[in-house]
Design a protein around this motif. Structure first.
Motif, PDB file in Angstrom:
ATOM      1  N   ALA A 228      -7.473 -10.768  24.434  1.00  0.00           N
ATOM      2  CA  ALA A 228      -7.945 -10.613  25.810  1.00  0.00           C
ATOM      3  C   ALA A 228      -6.894 -11.098  26.804  1.00  0.00           C
ATOM      4  O   ALA A 228      -6.677 -10.475  27.853  1.00  0.00           O
ATOM      5  N   GLN A 229      -6.251 -12.207  26.498  1.00  0.00           N
ATOM      6  CA  GLN A 229      -5.225 -12.702  27.415  1.00  0.00           C
ATOM      7  C   GLN A 229      -4.006 -11.782  27.440  1.00  0.00           C
ATOM      8  O   GLN A 229      -3.440 -11.524  28.507  1.00  0.00           O
ATOM      9  N   ALA A 230      -3.625 -11.257  26.275  1.00  0.00           N
ATOM     10  CA  ALA A 230      -2.492 -10.325  26.234  1.00  0.00           C
ATOM     11  C   ALA A 230      -2.828  -9.023  26.952  1.00  0.00           C
ATOM     12  O   ALA A 230      -1.956  -8.412  27.591  1.00  0.00           O
ATOM     13  N   LEU A 231      -4.083  -8.615  26.876  1.00  0.00           N
ATOM     14  CA  LEU A 231      -4.529  -7.370  27.500  1.00  0.00           C
ATOM     15  C   LEU A 231      -4.306  -7.366  29.008  1.00  0.00           C
ATOM     16  O   LEU A 231      -3.925  -6.345  29.591  1.00  0.00           O
ATOM     17  N   VAL A 232      -4.532  -8.524  29.648  1.00  0.00           N
ATOM     18  CA  VAL A 232      -4.448  -8.582  31.111  1.00  0.00           C
ATOM     19  C   VAL A 232      -3.131  -9.149  31.615  1.00  0.00           C
ATOM     20  O   VAL A 232      -2.859  -9.107  32.818  1.00  0.00           O
ATOM     21  N   ARG A 233      -2.321  -9.668  30.715  1.00  0.00           N
ATOM     22  CA  ARG A 233      -1.082 -10.341  31.132  1.00  0.00           C
ATOM     23  C   ARG A 233      -0.151  -9.375  31.855  1.00  0.00           C
ATOM     24  O   ARG A 233       0.158  -8.301  31.366  1.00  0.00           O
ATOM     25  N   GLY A 234       0.273  -9.779  33.055  1.00  0.00           N
ATOM     26  CA  GLY A 234       1.210  -8.977  33.820  1.00  0.00           C
ATOM     27  C   GLY A 234       0.601  -7.807  34.556  1.00  0.00           C
ATOM     28  O   GLY A 234       1.313  -7.069  35.247  1.00  0.00           O
ATOM     29  N   LYS A 235      -0.716  -7.621  34.426  1.00  0.00           N
ATOM     30  CA  LYS A 235      -1.366  -6.497  35.094  1.00  0.00           C
ATOM     31  C   LYS A 235      -1.722  -6.865  36.535  1.00  0.00           C
ATOM     32  O   LYS A 235      -1.935  -8.041  36.866  1.00  0.00           O
ATOM     33  N   ALA A 236      -1.802  -5.860  37.406  1.00  0.00           N
ATOM     34  CA  ALA A 236      -2.331  -6.076  38.754  1.00  0.00           C
ATOM     35  C   ALA A 236      -3.771  -6.567  38.641  1.00  0.00           C
ATOM     36  O   ALA A 236      -4.491  -6.173  37.712  1.00  0.00           O
ATOM     37  N   LYS A 237      -4.177  -7.407  39.583  1.00  0.00           N
ATOM     38  CA  LYS A 237      -5.488  -8.046  39.486  1.00  0.00           C
ATOM     39  C   LYS A 237      -6.616  -7.029  39.351  1.00  0.00           C
ATOM     40  O   LYS A 237      -7.520  -7.189  38.515  1.00  0.00           O
ATOM     41  N   ARG A 238      -6.591  -5.978  40.164  1.00  0.00           N
ATOM     42  CA  ARG A 238      -7.650  -4.965  40.109  1.00  0.00           C
ATOM     43  C   ARG A 238      -7.713  -4.321  38.724  1.00  0.00           C
ATOM     44  O   ARG A 238      -8.799  -4.120  38.160  1.00  0.00           O
ATOM     45  N   ASP A 239      -6.549  -3.999  38.162  1.00  0.00           N
ATOM     46  CA  ASP A 239      -6.509  -3.377  36.843  1.00  0.00           C
ATOM     47  C   ASP A 239      -6.977  -4.356  35.768  1.00  0.00           C
ATOM     48  O   ASP A 239      -7.685  -3.968  34.829  1.00  0.00           O
ATOM     49  N   ALA A 240      -6.576  -5.612  35.904  1.00  0.00           N
ATOM     50  CA  ALA A 240      -6.961  -6.625  34.926  1.00  0.00           C
ATOM     51  C   ALA A 240      -8.469  -6.829  34.910  1.00  0.00           C
ATOM     52  O   ALA A 240      -9.084  -6.938  33.842  1.00  0.00           O
ATOM     53  N   ILE A 241      -9.072  -6.853  36.088  1.00  0.00           N
ATOM     54  CA  ILE A 241     -10.524  -7.030  36.174  1.00  0.00           C
ATOM     55  C   ILE A 241     -11.246  -5.869  35.498  1.00  0.00           C
ATOM     56  O   ILE A 241     -12.225  -6.064  34.768  1.00  0.00           O
ATOM     57  N   ARG A 242     -10.748  -4.662  35.713  1.00  0.00           N
ATOM     58  CA  ARG A 242     -11.371  -3.498  35.071  1.00  0.00           C
ATOM     59  C   ARG A 242     -11.234  -3.580  33.550  1.00  0.00           C
ATOM     60  O   ARG A 242     -12.170  -3.233  32.813  1.00  0.00           O
ATOM     61  N   LEU A 243     -10.093  -4.042  33.065  1.00  0.00           N
ATOM     62  CA  LEU A 243      -9.904  -4.187  31.618  1.00  0.00           C
ATOM     63  C   LEU A 243     -10.868  -5.208  31.028  1.00  0.00           C
ATOM     64  O   LEU A 243     -11.418  -5.015  29.936  1.00  0.00           O
ATOM     65  N   ILE A 244     -11.082  -6.312  31.746  1.00  0.00           N
ATOM     66  CA  ILE A 244     -12.027  -7.322  31.265  1.00  0.00           C
ATOM     67  C   ILE A 244     -13.429  -6.731  31.193  1.00  0.00           C
ATOM     68  O   ILE A 244     -14.144  -6.885  30.189  1.00  0.00           O
ATOM     69  N   THR A 245     -13.832  -6.049  32.246  1.00  0.00           N
ATOM     70  CA  THR A 245     -15.172  -5.477  32.295  1.00  0.00           C
ATOM     71  C   THR A 245     -15.366  -4.386  31.246  1.00  0.00           C
ATOM     72  O   THR A 245     -16.382  -4.360  30.537  1.00  0.00           O
ATOM     73  N   ALA A 260     -13.563 -13.248  27.632  1.00  0.00           N
ATOM     74  CA  ALA A 260     -13.462 -12.827  29.037  1.00  0.00           C
ATOM     75  C   ALA A 260     -13.053 -13.994  29.922  1.00  0.00           C
ATOM     76  O   ALA A 260     -12.231 -13.839  30.833  1.00  0.00           O
ATOM     77  N   ALA A 261     -13.622 -15.171  29.674  1.00  0.00           N
ATOM     78  CA  ALA A 261     -13.278 -16.350  30.477  1.00  0.00           C
ATOM     79  C   ALA A 261     -11.814 -16.721  30.309  1.00  0.00           C
ATOM     80  O   ALA A 261     -11.143 -17.115  31.281  1.00  0.00           O
ATOM     81  N   PHE A 262     -11.285 -16.590  29.103  1.00  0.00           N
ATOM     82  CA  PHE A 262      -9.862 -16.882  28.891  1.00  0.00           C
ATOM     83  C   PHE A 262      -8.983 -15.823  29.538  1.00  0.00           C
ATOM     84  O   PHE A 262      -7.894 -16.135  30.043  1.00  0.00           O
ATOM     85  N   ALA A 263      -9.443 -14.574  29.558  1.00  0.00           N
ATOM     86  CA  ALA A 263      -8.701 -13.533  30.269  1.00  0.00           C
ATOM     87  C   ALA A 263      -8.688 -13.820  31.765  1.00  0.00           C
ATOM     88  O   ALA A 263      -7.668 -13.631  32.436  1.00  0.00           O
ATOM     89  N   VAL A 264      -9.816 -14.284  32.292  1.00  0.00           N
ATOM     90  CA  VAL A 264      -9.884 -14.671  33.705  1.00  0.00           C
ATOM     91  C   VAL A 264      -8.894 -15.798  33.992  1.00  0.00           C
ATOM     92  O   VAL A 264      -8.192 -15.787  35.013  1.00  0.00           O
ATOM     93  N   LEU A 265      -8.840 -16.774  33.102  1.00  0.00           N
ATOM     94  CA  LEU A 265      -7.900 -17.889  33.259  1.00  0.00           C
ATOM     95  C   LEU A 265      -6.471 -17.363  33.371  1.00  0.00           C
ATOM     96  O   LEU A 265      -5.675 -17.842  34.196  1.00  0.00           O
ATOM     97  N   GLU A 266      -6.149 -16.363  32.575  1.00  0.00           N
ATOM     98  CA  GLU A 266      -4.821 -15.736  32.605  1.00  0.00           C
ATOM     99  C   GLU A 266      -4.578 -15.035  33.938  1.00  0.00           C
ATOM    100  O   GLU A 266      -3.525 -15.229  34.572  1.00  0.00           O
ATOM    101  N   VAL A 267      -5.523 -14.229  34.377  1.00  0.00           N
ATOM    102  CA  VAL A 267      -5.355 -13.480  35.626  1.00  0.00           C
ATOM    103  C   VAL A 267      -5.244 -14.427  36.818  1.00  0.00           C
ATOM    104  O   VAL A 267      -4.461 -14.197  37.752  1.00  0.00           O
ATOM    105  N   ALA A 268      -6.015 -15.507  36.783  1.00  0.00           N
ATOM    106  CA  ALA A 268      -6.007 -16.479  37.877  1.00  0.00           C
ATOM    107  C   ALA A 268      -4.795 -17.389  37.849  1.00  0.00           C
ATOM    108  O   ALA A 268      -4.584 -18.171  38.793  1.00  0.00           O
ATOM    109  N   GLY A 269      -3.986 -17.329  36.808  1.00  0.00           N
ATOM    110  CA  GLY A 269      -2.830 -18.206  36.699  1.00  0.00           C
ATOM    111  C   GLY A 269      -3.217 -19.672  36.679  1.00  0.00           C
ATOM    112  O   GLY A 269      -2.457 -20.533  37.127  1.00  0.00           O
TER     113      GLY A 269
END
Length: 349
Positions: A228-245, A260-269
């Motif tokens: 989940a963290q690798a999935l959103v890493r480096g993505k634009a926030k809007r795209d990352a949120i859609r991937l989590i959902t 999902a919470a760990f992915a959020v932690l990644e997106v939020a830096g």
């Protein structure tokens, strides 16, 4: 080694950060992302739920829910239990809590795994058997006090304490792995680690936790956190949120909401308030994902780095009691995770 004031700042960051994520996600829980946007636009501050909300109707903006209340309750039972976690005291405390929230008119009651286990215990099933099917996120949502109380090493002792608190309601491999991951992230933060280190500790703890409890089917929690963290890493926030959902999932299942919470932690830096904001707009179990993500971020950032004007806007939480509990848990941590029947913070309060 961090000193008492440092660890208190991180402990308060975990507890109050979790409350921020919980309260911000309160009016959006159970709603789809489209419905959230339709009703509220983008949620970036505390708001009151719409009049017909299925569980949050009638609550004031900034009100905490079961995620925060049960975390604080678990923390107090940890302090009162002494060396061995008191399952009977914990189950009775949960029953008392549910009666209290019903009396105040709340619709946000015990989760499915906890309710099922308590019904079984009331019917004479031993505590160690009652939680054999509990695989949802109730244990992970309230586990932060264990992360505050227990140093992250030795890992076996740490995860054993997590499993002990899960036994009565969430005694499954998935739930224990999930709770161990969240608790380890908090514990690493209290020890002075940043959110990167916290994520690494979480994966190791989840791997160990998955070997405990009753095995149940489901995706491996440690592997799903990494993915989940690798999935959103480096993505634009809007795209990352859609991937989590769309891909990770935001339901009450542990294998969705915890990664999902760990992915959020990644997106939020690692920023606690941004973690809360992202979670609140995901849809699904927004308050729990927010409580977990912002709590972990808060443990790594510290209370002093939380948005204080939003902390003072929280409703339904007694900050003096939170500080007293944090003091008890930190005192136990500084004595190697050992706590007596009466805690110093409680006495001081």
């Amino acid at each position: 080694m961090p000193d008492y004031e440092f660890e208190m700042d991180r402990a308060m960051g975990a507890l109050v950060g979790g409350a921020l994520g919980d309260a911000l996600g309160m009016p959006t829980q159970l709603l789809s992302p489209a419905r959230i946007a339709e009703l509220y636009g983008r949620v970036e501050d505390f708001i009151a739920p719409f009049a017909g909300h299925p569980v949050s109707k009638g609550l004031l903006a900034g009100t905490v829910t079961d995620d925060t209340e049960q975390a604080l309750l678990l923390g107090r039972i940890l302090v009162e239990s002494g060396e061995r976690f008191d399952h009977a005291r914990w189950v009775n405390a949960l029953l008392d809590w549910e009666r209290e929230v019903k009396a105040r008119g709340s619709y946000d009651l015990l989760g499915p795994s906890t309710k099922r286990a308590i019904d079984a215990i009331n019917n004479g099933v031993p505590a160690e058997e009652a939680g054999r099917s509990g695989d949802t996120n109730g244990a992970a949502m309230r586990i932060a006090p264990v992360g505050i109380m227990m140093p992250p090493e030795p890992l076996d002792a740490f995860v054993s304490k997590v499993a002990e608190t899960c036994e009565a309601t969430h005694n499954t491999s998935i739930a224990i792995a999930s709770a161990a991951a969240v608790a380890a992230a908090v514990s690493r933060g209290v020890a002075g680690g940043d959110w990167y280190a916290a994520s690494d500790s979480a994966v190791a703890a989840a791997q160990r936790g998955a070997t405990l409890g009753n095995w149940v089917t489901g995706g491996d929690i440690a592997a799903r956190i990494v993915w989940a963290q690798a999935l959103v890493r480096g993505k634009a926030k809007r795209d990352a949120i859609r991937l989590i959902t769309d891909l990770v999932g935001t339901g009450v299942a542990s294998q969705e909401s915890v990664p999902a919470a760990f992915a959020v932690l990644e997106v939020a830096g690692g920023d606690p308030w941004q973690a809360a904001v992202i979670s609140a707009n995901l849809g699904g179990d927004t308050d729990t994902i927010g409580a977990i993500a912002a709590g972990m971020a808060g443990a790594c950032a510290g209370f002093s780095r939380l948005p204080q004007h939003r902390v003072t806007s929280l409703t339904g939480i007694d900050m003096a009691q939170v500080q007293a509990l944090a003091a008890d848990l930190v005192a136990a941590r500084m004595s190697g995770g050992r706590v007596g029947k009466a805690g110093s913070g409680k006495d001081a309060a």
